[in-house]
Scaffold this motif. Structure first.
Motif, PDB file in Angstrom:
ATOM      1  N   CYS A  78       0.864  -1.191   0.000  1.00  0.00           N
ATOM      2  CA  CYS A  78       0.000   0.000   0.000  1.00  0.00           C
ATOM      3  C   CYS A  78       0.896   1.235   0.000  1.00  0.00           C
ATOM      4  O   CYS A  78       1.738   1.400   0.875  1.00  0.00           O
ATOM      5  CB  CYS A  78      -0.899   0.021   1.225  1.00  0.00           C
ATOM      6  N   CYS A  81       0.087   3.499   3.177  1.00  0.00           N
ATOM      7  CA  CYS A  81       0.604   2.948   4.445  1.00  0.00           C
ATOM      8  C   CYS A  81       2.107   2.659   4.356  1.00  0.00           C
ATOM      9  O   CYS A  81       2.772   2.524   5.365  1.00  0.00           O
ATOM     10  CB  CYS A  81      -0.111   1.645   4.800  1.00  0.00           C
ATOM     11  N   LYS A  85      -0.068  -4.786   2.923  1.00  0.00           N
ATOM     12  CA  LYS A  85      -1.357  -4.779   3.607  1.00  0.00           C
ATOM     13  C   LYS A  85      -2.261  -5.834   3.015  1.00  0.00           C
ATOM     14  O   LYS A  85      -2.170  -6.156   1.827  1.00  0.00           O
ATOM     15  CB  LYS A  85      -2.023  -3.403   3.422  1.00  0.00           C
ATOM     16  N   CYS A 108      -7.091  -1.445   0.546  1.00  0.00           N
ATOM     17  CA  CYS A 108      -6.269  -1.592   1.753  1.00  0.00           C
ATOM     18  C   CYS A 108      -7.158  -1.724   2.986  1.00  0.00           C
ATOM     19  O   CYS A 108      -8.063  -0.929   3.193  1.00  0.00           O
ATOM     20  CB  CYS A 108      -5.337  -0.388   1.893  1.00  0.00           C
ATOM     21  N   CYS A 111      -6.311   1.754   5.183  1.00  0.00           N
ATOM     22  CA  CYS A 111      -6.587   3.141   4.780  1.00  0.00           C
ATOM     23  C   CYS A 111      -7.541   3.228   3.585  1.00  0.00           C
ATOM     24  O   CYS A 111      -7.863   4.314   3.131  1.00  0.00           O
ATOM     25  CB  CYS A 111      -5.278   3.860   4.452  1.00  0.00           C
TER      26      CYS A 111
END
Ligand SMILES: [Zn+2]
Length: 160
Positions: A78, A81, A85, A108, A111
């Protein structure tokens, strides 16, 4: 061509290093070691010059390099992030690009950014054991062109 990645194997786990020594052994700038210390590289700070344990240094570099390299089968890197993920709800879409490979897409779990990665059609069976894979453009394995080699054998036999 020497890579820019530090040579971790040169670090001995049971040695301790000053930051200058660590930089020299790894072949990186002293500023890099300073940045790692700020980023949480453990060190023995109650003496000067302070010492970094080889084992701590190796572990730190291993951890730091990992996210870019290693996503599990059902994981994606991701970009928000900045680490691997899982897919939200275990839901993954597969879009074929060729008979043999395509793109996975998922959201994700942390997020909700959309994540993509290239994927080999031959691993879809494995992926389906750990995620709910759907095929908005059709399952390539149901397309005759996508059926693996054992069918060539069948065809040859049928013609003969
Ligand atoms: Zn994310």
């Amino acid at each position: 061509m020497a890579g820019r990645r530090p040579n971790r194997r040169a670090i001995k786990r049971h040695y301790s290093y000053t930051s200058e020594e660590a930089a020299a052994v790894l072949g990186v700038a002293k500023g890099s070691v300073r940045r790692w210390l700020k980023a949480g590289l453990p060190h023995i700070a109650d003496q000067r010059p302070f010492l970094i344990l080889g084992g701590d240094l190796r572990d730190f570099l291993d951890k730091r390099d990992k996210p870019k390299q290693r996503c599990g089968l059902g994981e994606f890197f991701c970009f928000r992030c900045r680490e691997p993920k899982g897919a939200a709800g275990g839901l993954i879409d597969y879009t074929p690009r060729t008979v043999l490979s395509g793109q996975l897409s998922a959201i994700c779990e942390t997020c909700e950014t959309i994540m993509h990665k290239n994927f080999s059609a031959s691993k879809l069976g494995l992926l389906e054991r750990q995620a709910a894979v759907s095929f908005p453009q059709g399952d390539p394995r149901l397309n005759e062109m996508g059926i693996p080699r054992r069918n060539d054998h069948f065809r040859k036999g049928a013609k003969a």
